[in-house]
Write an enzyme that holds these catalytic residues in place. Structure first.
Site: not given
Ligand code: F6R
Length: 237
Positions: A67, A136, A138, A143
Site C-alpha cells: 500500500d 481491527n 486489517h 479495513e
C-alpha cells in the site's frame, strides 16, 4: 494456518528473515510482497545484514508493496516509499526498477490501481507476501467492512486512522493523507505463500478474530483461513 510462537521480537525477526532468505535463495527471480509498519522493521534489518555479510543476493528479486498513501510525495518521510528505502531497499542490492509501490500521486488513481494489479500479474504473481495485522484485523489498508474487496483499490482512511496518524504529520490533521491505495484481498490471496508477523499482546484480539470459525469481512484477515499456505509468527514481546 501454521502458527509459530516465539519469545522475543529478535527471534521473530530472525525467523522471518530466514523464511524470506530461503525464498530468495531457492528462487533468485522471486517476487516478494512487502509491508510497512513497525512490526517488519527487525526483519528488514536482519535481511540487510544477510545481504551485507552473507551475500544474500537480491539483484534479480522483484518487489511489490501492499500500500501507499494518496497525495503524498514519495520524498515525504512518512510515505511508504521513503519507509521502504530507509528500512530495506537502500541496504540491499535490489535494482531500483524492480521495486514497486502503488503511485499515490498518480493523476488517475483508479487507472493506477488497475496498472498495479496488471504489473503484479505480469511479474508472475507474488511468491511470498509479508503481512502485518491491524488491531481491527486489517491487512494492507483493507479495513473492516461489509465485504472483501478483491483488487487493488483506493480506500478512504477511517477517522480513527487519520487521527492516529496525526502525530506523524506535525500534529496537523490537514496534513494527514485521507486516502490510500491498497492491494485488495484478492490480490493478497493470490500470493503463493503468506508470512504474517504479529507482535504484542494488544494484537491478540485481532489474531483471535482472524482465527475464529467464521470468516467475515469485519475481520479482513480472517479470509486468510482460505489460503493454503499461511505461516503466522507471533511474539508477545
Ligand atoms: C502496512 C500495512 C498495515 C500494517 C498493520 C500493522 O503496509 O499494510 O496493514 O501491516 O497496520 O502495522 P504495525 O506493524 O505497525 O503494527
Amino acid at each position: 494456518m501454521k502458527i509459530i510462537e516465539v519469545d522475543s521480537y529478535e527471534k521473530m525477526s530472525a525467523l522471518a528473515a530466514d523464511v524470506i532468505a530461503a525464498q530468495v535463495i531457492t528462487k533468485p527471480h522471486a517476487v516478494l510482497g512487502f509491508a510497512t509498519g513497525s512490526t517488519p522493521i527487525g526483519t528488514y534489518v536482519a535481511l540487510a545484514k544477510k545481504c551485507r555479510e552473507d551475500g544474500l543476493d537480491f539483484s534479480d528479486i522483484t518487489t511489490f508493496n501492499l500500500d501507499e498513501y494518496c497525495a503524498l510525495e514519495i520524498s515525504h518521510p512518512q510515505s511508504y516509499y521513503a519507509f521502504m528505502w530507509e528500512n530495506l531497499f537502500s541496504h540491499i542490492n535490489i535494482k531500483k526498477e524492480n521495486v514497486h509501490l502503488p503511485n499515490g500521486m498518480a493523476a488517475d488513481i483508479d487507472k493506477e490501481c488497475e496498472n498495479y494489479e496488471k504489473m503484479i500479474e505480469e511479474a508472475g504473481g507474488v511468491d511470498l507476501q509479508l503481512l502485518g495485522i491491524g488491531h481491527n484485523g486489517h491487512i494492507g489498508f483493507n479495513e473492516p467492512g461489509d465485504s472483501f474487496i478483491s483488487a487493488t483499490h483506493r480506500v478512504d482512511l477511517t477517522q480513527r486512522t487519520i487521527e492516529a496518524n496525526c502525530r506523524f504529520f506535525e500534529n496537523d490533521l490537514n496534513k494527514v493523507p485521507k486516502q490510500a491505495i491498497t492491494m485488495g484481498i484478492g490480490t493478497i490471496m493470490k500470493a503463493k505463500n503468506i508470512l504474517m508477523l504479529i507482535r504484542g499482546e494488544d494484537k491478540l484480539e485481532a489474531m483471535k478474530a482472524m482465527l475464529a470459525k467464521e470468516v467475515h469481512p469485519s475481520c479482513q484477515a480472517s479470509v486468510l483461513q482460505y489460503h493454503p499456505n499461511v505461516t503466522v509468527i507471533y511474539t508477545a514481546n
